[in-house]
Enzyme design. Structure first.
Site, mmCIF file in Angstrom:
data_model
loop_
_atom_site.group_PDB
_atom_site.id
_atom_site.type_symbol
_atom_site.label_atom_id
_atom_site.label_comp_id
_atom_site.label_asym_id
_atom_site.label_seq_id
_atom_site.Cartn_x
_atom_site.Cartn_y
_atom_site.Cartn_z
ATOM 1 N N LYS A 118 -19.259 -121.943 31.458
ATOM 2 C CA LYS A 118 -19.142 -122.462 30.094
ATOM 3 C C LYS A 118 -19.268 -123.983 30.053
ATOM 4 O O LYS A 118 -19.840 -124.543 29.117
ATOM 5 C CB LYS A 118 -17.802 -122.024 29.475
ATOM 6 C CG LYS A 118 -17.729 -120.534 29.191
ATOM 7 C CD LYS A 118 -16.417 -120.169 28.525
ATOM 8 C CE LYS A 118 -16.371 -118.683 28.205
ATOM 9 N NZ LYS A 118 -15.117 -118.294 27.516
ATOM 10 N N LYS A 202 -25.757 -111.183 28.978
ATOM 11 C CA LYS A 202 -24.711 -110.480 28.243
ATOM 12 C C LYS A 202 -24.900 -110.659 26.738
ATOM 13 O O LYS A 202 -25.305 -111.727 26.278
ATOM 14 C CB LYS A 202 -23.338 -111.026 28.661
ATOM 15 C CG LYS A 202 -22.155 -110.323 28.011
ATOM 16 C CD LYS A 202 -20.843 -110.943 28.481
ATOM 17 C CE LYS A 202 -19.656 -110.318 27.768
ATOM 18 N NZ LYS A 202 -18.378 -110.928 28.174
ATOM 19 N N LYS A 205 -21.783 -113.504 21.111
ATOM 20 C CA LYS A 205 -21.585 -113.890 19.717
ATOM 21 C C LYS A 205 -22.385 -115.137 19.373
ATOM 22 O O LYS A 205 -22.672 -115.387 18.206
ATOM 23 C CB LYS A 205 -20.095 -114.186 19.474
ATOM 24 C CG LYS A 205 -19.149 -113.093 19.921
ATOM 25 C CD LYS A 205 -17.710 -113.598 19.927
ATOM 26 C CE LYS A 205 -16.771 -112.589 20.536
ATOM 27 N NZ LYS A 205 -15.384 -113.094 20.603
#
Length: 343
Positions: A118, A202, A205
């Site tokens: 991240k 993956k 969102k």
């Protein structure tokens, strides 16, 4: 002092940021619902404290927290059978989180791959919360003496860290049975749902295109359209699952079909071996609509009545505190903190 045996108890949570996707449903919520009534206490959380490890617009965070709760409830989570609440209403999460920050070792945190993914090249600009949130996740779990934690494959490392923190606390304070060593529960097909446009990534969102994902708020027409336009390859479906190992988009759609139909991928292939995508994708779209469209309709109804959601979350927080408060107080006693107020 001899500690009591641990009640079999499930804890897990979802972060309210960016909206719920099919990945949240198949990888988490559907399994949470299935765990109800199986002989273990079930505690499920909207982890809003985790959400603010990166900047959240306050109004968006409020809305997203309600949306996750609506997703739980619309999918069949029963607040009479399970405890459902948002994390920030139980301050013991943050309190135990600090104690566990002082137990966790810097080297352990440096090994957490999700932070590296991240943060990327901008690690120095990230919040301390983003770096330390696996320790708060450990507090979320250990605060309830949870024994089982349903998670996706990408969260397994954090449950393993939780076990390490629990073991070190128990050892350092000579309370070998105080915190249980929780087990990650990773089972079933589609525990990691992939992107509909790139099967190597993956489902997220925050993906660039809305066509990459199925949102739990999508209506029936949108769900069908996205599956029919999902990326595939020119080959028909094979007879064995192993033959999909180098076909990520095809494998992802078969996994999704299996998870939605409560079967195994091998059973899906037994029915569709040799079929082309012109046959399989409409069947998958029809199945997905039948399962997901009623959820999106109920979520929309609930989001129009936020007071109902807030009431459920508040009552759940009260029930959560009944379990958490004695465990937190016992933790303070073990650590040596004076607690003379209201005793």
């Amino acid at each position: 002092m001899t500690e009591v045996a641990h009640t079999p108890r499930v804890f897990s949570g979802i972060k309210p940021s960016g909206g719920l996707t099919l990945g949240n449903y198949l990888g988490a919520i559907k399994r949470f619902v299935a765990t109800q009534g199986q002989g273990m206490e079930t505690i499920y959380c909207v982890v809003d404290l985790h959400a603010i490890t990166v900047w959240q617009d306050p109004a968006d965070l409020t809305n997203a927290t309600r949306e996750v709760a609506a997703g739980y409830l619309a999918s069949g989570l029963d607040p009479a059978q399970s405890i459902l609440f948002n994390q920030s209403q139980v301050s013991a999460h943050a309190e135990l989180g600090w104690i566990l920050n002082c137990v966790a070792r810097l080297g352990w945190m440096n090994r957490m791959t999700q932070f590296k993914e991240k943060a990327g090249k901008n690690a120095e600009k990230q919040s301390l919360g983003l770096y330390a949130y696996p320790s708060l996740m450990a507090a979320d779990i250990l605060l309830y003496h949870a024994t089982h934690v349903p998670v996706g494959e990408d969260q397994k490392q954090h449950v393993e860290l939780t076990r390490d923190i629990a073991a070190k606390f128990n050892h350092d304070y000579k309370v070998p049975e105080f915190f249980p060593l929780p087990e990650p529960v990773i089972e079933g097909p589609a525990t990691r749902v992939m992107n509909l446009r790139d099967g190597t990534k993956k489902m997220s969102k925050s993906g660039e295109s809305d066509m990459e994902r199925i949102n739990m708020t999508d209506d029936a027409d949108t769900i069908a359209k996205k599956f029919k336009k999902a990326r595939t390859d020119p080959e028909p479906l094979p007879e064995t699952y192993d033959e999909l190992s180098e076909r990520p988009e095809a494998r992802n759609l078969v996994d999704i079909f299996a998870a939605l139909s409560d079967t195994k991928p091998e059973e899906v292939l037994a029915d569709y071996a040799g079929a082309g995508w012109g046959q399989f994708k409409p069947a998958l779209a029809e199945l997905a609509v039948s399962k997901l469209a009623p959820i999106s309709v109920e979520m929309a109804r609930m989001m129009n009545d936020p007071a109902e959601i807030d009431n459920i979350l508040g009552k759940g927080a009260d029930r959560a505190m009944e379990i958490a408060t004695p465990i937190l107080h016992r933790t303070y006693d073990i650590v040596g903190m004076i607690r003379s107020r209201g005793r």
